[in-house]
Design a protein around this motif. Structure first.
Motif, PDB file in Angstrom:
ATOM      1  N   ASP A 461       0.977  -1.209   0.083  1.00  0.00           N
ATOM      2  CA  ASP A 461      -0.030  -0.123  -0.070  1.00  0.00           C
ATOM      3  C   ASP A 461       0.988   1.301   0.169  1.00  0.00           C
ATOM      4  OD1 ASP A 461       0.800   0.434   2.743  1.00  0.00           O
ATOM      5  OD2 ASP A 461      -1.051  -0.362   3.593  1.00  0.00           O
ATOM      6  N   LYS A 462       0.325   2.331   0.139  1.00  0.00           N
ATOM      7  CA  LYS A 462       1.040   3.339   0.180  1.00  0.00           C
ATOM      8  C   LYS A 462       1.959   3.872   0.996  1.00  0.00           C
ATOM      9  CE  LYS A 462      -2.180   5.879  -3.140  1.00  0.00           C
ATOM     10  NZ  LYS A 462      -3.582   6.737  -2.931  1.00  0.00           N
ATOM     11  N   SER A 463       1.690   3.163   2.271  1.00  0.00           N
ATOM     12  CA  SER A 463       2.732   3.048   3.454  1.00  0.00           C
ATOM     13  C   SER A 463       3.800   2.144   3.256  1.00  0.00           C
ATOM     14  CB  SER A 463       1.867   3.061   4.531  1.00  0.00           C
ATOM     15  OG  SER A 463       1.612   4.180   5.225  1.00  0.00           O
ATOM     16  N   ASN A 465       3.187  -1.186   3.346  1.00  0.00           N
ATOM     17  CA  ASN A 465       2.827  -2.455   3.939  1.00  0.00           C
ATOM     18  C   ASN A 465       2.504  -3.464   2.903  1.00  0.00           C
ATOM     19  OD1 ASN A 465       2.631  -1.588   6.577  1.00  0.00           O
ATOM     20  ND2 ASN A 465       0.995  -0.191   5.978  1.00  0.00           N
ATOM     21  N   ASN A 467       0.557  -6.320   1.246  1.00  0.00           N
ATOM     22  CA  ASN A 467      -0.570  -6.846   1.282  1.00  0.00           C
ATOM     23  C   ASN A 467      -0.623  -8.481   1.264  1.00  0.00           C
ATOM     24  OD1 ASN A 467      -3.352  -7.605   1.212  1.00  0.00           O
ATOM     25  ND2 ASN A 467      -3.757  -6.378  -0.705  1.00  0.00           N
ATOM     26  N   ASP A 506      10.679  -0.475   4.953  1.00  0.00           N
ATOM     27  CA  ASP A 506      10.853   0.604   5.639  1.00  0.00           C
ATOM     28  C   ASP A 506      12.104   1.277   5.529  1.00  0.00           C
ATOM     29  OD1 ASP A 506       8.329   0.325   6.895  1.00  0.00           O
ATOM     30  OD2 ASP A 506       9.146  -0.823   8.731  1.00  0.00           O
ATOM     31  N   LEU A 615       7.250   9.917   3.666  1.00  0.00           N
ATOM     32  CA  LEU A 615       7.325   8.694   3.996  1.00  0.00           C
ATOM     33  C   LEU A 615       5.903   7.962   3.534  1.00  0.00           C
ATOM     34  CD1 LEU A 615       9.393   7.035   5.600  1.00  0.00           C
ATOM     35  CD2 LEU A 615       8.175   7.484   7.666  1.00  0.00           C
ATOM     36  N   PHE A 616       5.585   8.149   2.217  1.00  0.00           N
ATOM     37  CA  PHE A 616       4.702   7.613   1.723  1.00  0.00           C
ATOM     38  C   PHE A 616       4.791   7.489   0.180  1.00  0.00           C
ATOM     39  CE2 PHE A 616      -0.277   7.980   1.337  1.00  0.00           C
ATOM     40  CZ  PHE A 616      -0.617   7.116   2.402  1.00  0.00           C
ATOM     41  N   THR A 620       2.732  12.029   0.631  1.00  0.00           N
ATOM     42  CA  THR A 620       1.315  12.216   1.062  1.00  0.00           C
ATOM     43  C   THR A 620       0.493  13.203   0.215  1.00  0.00           C
ATOM     44  OG1 THR A 620       2.348  11.835   3.449  1.00  0.00           O
ATOM     45  CG2 THR A 620       0.275  13.087   3.314  1.00  0.00           C
TER      46      THR A 620
END
Lengths: 635, 320
Positions: A461-463, A465, A467, A506, A615-616, A620
């Motif tokens: 996802d945009k962070s 993470n 899926n 990360d 951080l996206f 953002t």
């Protein structure tokens, strides 16, 4: 119906107008690779439309020149009439992609004049001494140099004087004097005798330009008679075993005789490289009479054996921004022991001589175009400005893009995955490996490409993470948490799956966010936006291999037309080379050092905000990335 | 001389969201509660409108609280042993909303099961006609398991499921999507992080009018300035037209105030701090009213006396 002919196989097929070339190819039994699954993103299905009419739905990945030459992406191109299509061999496509998306070198941008640099060789024949002329050897040489070449007040060190009697007599009173007329910190002289050789040896005059990177060291052997780089060598900095980044090196240097050890390690690497380039030209290292050195502030401190502790501690002050000129023997550098070592000037603890060298050699300071220069490395230094002003900062990006801090990360050498495509339907990965070997890991450019593909296809996802609900075995829970399998064990050189983990992602996210936040803060500090930037110059060895499109997709580089990006390779060693061969360049780099403002990000309260915003994926504030917004359907 | 009061007109507006569903709307609530919808800073009613006043939720637990201040237990009495009775008492105490906080374990240390969560949700829904919020224990696996069960049990009731976080939101959002609920997303006191979580949740297809954001705050004396400033910046961004910040904000001053010793304990503190009972309620009240002034649309409270005082404050501020 219209007819499509695929050359060189001469296969033909009848299809209705409006059919995709890739579908026509499949019907005709022509194999066209589509690693991105037909999204028009990878450019690997490029074909040449030789005749007939087509409509290109997307020309992403194609330059205007490509289109003029008839190139079209098979997966994005509709046939409108009878057409003849040429399917180029795969390796030709790859080369084309590389050439259009990656940049070329810059030549020496000024004519070389060997009198515009201070190192000279003079052949001189002396009157032999006699009972009538009892002048001593040294005065005799000085006298003749003054008389013949106008060189007055020639100086010599004790070790050179010790060589003098033998050289004079072996050469039967004809010698070659190697003289340095002036040096960086004594531009008015006096001239200094560096070596004296029996006989006449004017064919060549050797010097080296050196870049001491935290990760790699580079040596260029330069013939000052012609001003050309004759040989190059590069290797990893021997200090790596004592820490991956500057901070860990500084800490190591502060313990016991760590400083001495680190100096010996880098000297070991450099001397090996010097010996290597010398051997290539069949010369002895002591025929190299000068070294000009660039590197980040910590590397220069360690090179010169200066304690670097203060660089790490508030308020982050280096011992010296420009080390005074000294002879090679003082640090054990493996050129002629009397040869001069000139270090380029740095700006601050985290914007060093490598950056002033980069600004010089990139031409940033020669243009009135607003230019952003970035050295993509562990420290992520960047400079914004034009010919009248410069502002710089350093954002600690960490070594993720150099392959460190990533489970299967590696440097960009044979066996490294350097580009990845993920199929948006099946989430299967295809990749390209440096040297076409079985993969051993993923290098920085591969990581950028991989993160971009995972984002575009929704694997993360945009962070960032992963899926885990996707219907593919490639996403799974591993020992480090969620991970995505890039290459299965039976495809790899190691016999183990090559994966990217949530922790790796990360680290990459933080690295790219730090870089973009640095850009934002720099621009904002002078009241500009990134959209005002007309050129982006990317230096650093790793910078050469970045795919701009992917780097924009992850929000590491600002979203602007690809033709504003220029890759310069190692700008640090090139800057050292310019300063070596030209007094004017030496003067200019000093000026660059003087005119550049340094912005300390740890004292800037907007950096943290900008960092979190970056951080996206891609950012953002999606409005800063219109091309990515369009790609993910949010334009 | 006539004085012209300058009017600040904002291009943006906070999304108005509806919590709860009446029988006509497929639920069983006696009324719905709307939150948000303002196009001005809090109570700046000369500049714009605030169609819904800030709402008060009362937090109840699924069992007798183990670490709550004795003042809170004393105030609620025996109802804390029965979530249904507690919910009813909360409604009587003047709540707009009831927040059911699930625990990780039940009596005797057994993990709370999906069946427990369903039964608890059902009991609370039956005991009160107010819209409810149900928050999981805050542990990823338990949250996902329990909240899915809660969402199914309360299908159609438009409850608020919480708490979504950046590292764990997919399951909760999917459960809200499937059963017609809202979600509450919490981020760590940062404008960008708050916005990012909103985007992540919206990317899964949940409409913005079913997302509430909790930017996290702190108690009076423990960093409330920081939380206040983040909320204020979020609200200013929303009013300036930044879509992904135009969501109502929920904060938990009850939780924050009652874990500080100023509210929690009456012994071992300086005598100059004054009367404990007064101080404790004031601590929660001031925390809550400050956060309302920074833009909170829902405050989650614990003490019934605080509820009265905060209600009086809101009423006074809303009076024309």
């Amino acid at each position: 119906m219209v007819t499509v002919v695929f050359r060189p196989e001469e296969k033909r097929v009848e299809v209705p107008p409006g059919t995709l070339l890739s579908d026509a190819a499949r019907l005709a039994g022509v194999d066209i690779l589509m690693p991105c699954g037909g999204q028009g993103r990878c450019g690997r299905c490029a074909v040449v439309v030789e005749s007939g009419s087509v409509r290109r739905r997307s020309t992403q990945r194609l330059t205007p020149d490509d289109i003029a030459a008839g190139y079209a992406l098979a997966c994005q191109t509709l046939v409108e009439s009878d057409v003849v299509v040429f399917v180029p061999p795969q390796e030709r496509i790859e080369r084309r992609i590389k050439e259009t998306k990656r940049a070329a070198k810059i030549e020496l941008p000024f004519p070389y004049d060997r009198h515009d640099q201070p190192l000279r060789k003079f052949a001189v024949t002396l009157e032999p001494p006699s009972l009538a002329d009892q002048t001593d050897d040294w005065s005799r040489l000085q006298r003749e140099m003054a008389r013949r070449y106008g060189i007055r007040n020639l100086q010599a060190s004790l070790p050179v004087l010790r060589k003098l009697p033998r050289a004079l007599r072996e050469g039967d009173w004809t010698v070659t004097a190697v003289v340095e007329l002036d040096a960086w910190d004594r531009p008015e002289g006096p001239p200094r005798l560096i070596d004296v050789l029996p006989g006449e040896h004017l064919e060549s005059l050797w010097a080296v330009a050196i870049d001491i990177g935290t990760t790699s060291n580079v040596v260029w052997l330069v013939d000052l008679m012609r001003g050309q780089v004759i040989a190059q060598a590069a290797d990893y900095n021997g200090q790596i075993a004592r820490g991956e980044d500057v901070i860990s090196r500084i800490i190591y240097a502060s313990k016991g005789n760590g400083l001495q050890e680190l100096q010996e390690l880098v000297m070991g690497t450099l001397n090996r490289l010097i010996a290597q380039v010398a051997a290539e030209q069949n010369i002895r290292p002591d025929e190299i009479y000068k070294a000009t050195v660039a590197g980040n502030t910590t590397m220069i401190h360690l090179f010169a054996g200066i304690p670097p502790e203060s660089i790490r501690l508030m308020p982050f002050i280096p011992v010296v921004n420009q080390v005074p000129t000294f002879p090679a023997r003082e640090i054990g550098l493996g050129i002629n022991p009397e040869g001069t070592v000139d270090c380029l000037p740095g700006i601050a603890s985290y914007v060093g001589a490598d950056i002033t060298a980069g600004v010089l050699s990139s031409g940033l300071c020669d243009s009135d175009e607003l230019t952003l220069f970035i050295d993509v490395g562990t420290n992520g230094e960047m400079v914004l400005g034009d010919c009248s002003w410069l502002i710089s900062c350093a954002c600690s990006a960490g070594p993720a893009f150099e392959g460190a801090g990533v489970v299967h990360g590696m440097r960009a050498t044979a066996g490294a995955i350097e580009e990845v495509w993920i199929n948006p339907e099946t989430y299967e990965a295809t990749y390209k490996v440096i040297g076409d070997e079985r993969p051993r890991g993923i290098c920085g450019s591969g990581l950028i490409s991989l993160l971009a593909e995972m984002f575009i296809t929704g694997v993360v996802d945009k962070s960032g993470n992963i899926n885990l609900d996707l219907p593919t075995k490639r996403v799974r829970r591993g020992e480090h948490g969620p991970e995505y399998v890039v290459a299965w064990a039976d495809e790899t050189a190691t016999g183990r799956d090559i994966v990217i983990t949530a922790v790796d992602i990360d680290n990459l996210m933080r690295a790219k966010a730090a870089i973009y936040a640095g850009f934002s803060v720099l621009a904002r500090s002078v009241g500009l936006t990134l959209q005002d930037v007309q050129r982006v110059l990317i230096g650093g060895a790793f910078g050469q291999y970045i795919n701009v499109e992917k780097a924009i997709q992850i929000g590491m580089l600002p979203d602007m037309p690809y033709d504003r990006f220029h890759f310069l390779g190692n700008t640090s060693v090139r800057g050292a080379y310019y300063a070596l061969v030209s007094r004017e360049m030496r003067r200019r780099v000093t000026e660059v050092g003087r005119m550049m403002t340094y912005l300390e990000l740890s004292a800037d309260n907007t950096f943290f905000d900008e960092f979190n915003a970056a951080l996206f994926l891609p950012h953002t504030d999606l409005s800063q990335f219109p091309s990515v917004a369009a790609l993910v359907g949010e334009g | 001389m006539p004085v012209e009061i300058p009017v600040e007109q904002w291009p943006g507006r906070v999304i108005e969201e509806t919590l709860g569903a009446t029988p006509a709307e497929g639920g069983t609530r006696s009324r719905v509660v709307k939150v948000g919808g303002e196009n001005t800073l809090p109570f700046m009613l000369t500049d714009g409108e605030m169609p819904n006043p800030p709402r008060i939720a009362i937090e109840i637990l699924d069992q007798r609280p183990k670490d709550w201040s004795p003042l809170l237990l004393e105030a609620w009495g025996d109802v804390v042993d029965d979530p249904a009775k507690w919910a009813k008492a909360a409604e009587e105490a003047g709540a707009d909303l009831v927040l059911l906080q699930l625990s990780l374990t039940r009596d005797g240390g057994k993990p709370t099961t999906a069946a427990d969560a369903k039964a608890l949700t059902r009991a609370v829904l039956q005991a009160t006609g107010l819209p409810i919020l149900v928050f999981g224990p805050g542990q990823v696996d338990a949250d996902n398991e329990l909240l899915v069960a809660v969402a199914e049990e309360a299908a159609g009731e438009r409850i608020v499921l919480g708490i979504c976080e950046e590292k764990n939101y997919r399951t909760i959002v999917a459960a809200a999507l499937a059963n017609g609920h809202l979600v509450n997303g919490r981020t760590a006191m940062d404008v960008n992080l708050a916005k990012q979580l909103n985007i992540l949740i919206a990317d899964m297809g949940l409409p913005l009018d079913r997302i509430i954001m909790d930017p996290t705050t702190a108690s009076l004396g423990y960093g409330i300035e920081y939380g206040y400033s983040v909320m204020e910046r979020l609200r200013l961004a929303a009013l300036q037209g930044d879509k992904m910040t135009q969501l109502p904000m929920l904060v938990t001053p009850g939780f924050e105030a009652w874990r500080q010793k100023e509210a929690k304990v009456g012994e071992g503190v300086p005598a100059s701090w004054g009367d404990w009972r007064q101080r404790a309620v004031l601590w929660e009240t001031l925390t809550a009213t400050n956060l309302i002034l920074s833009g909170a649309d829902i405050v989650v409270l614990r003490h019934p006396e605080t509820v009265k005082r905060v209600r009086a404050f809101i009423d006074r501020m809303m009076a024309k």
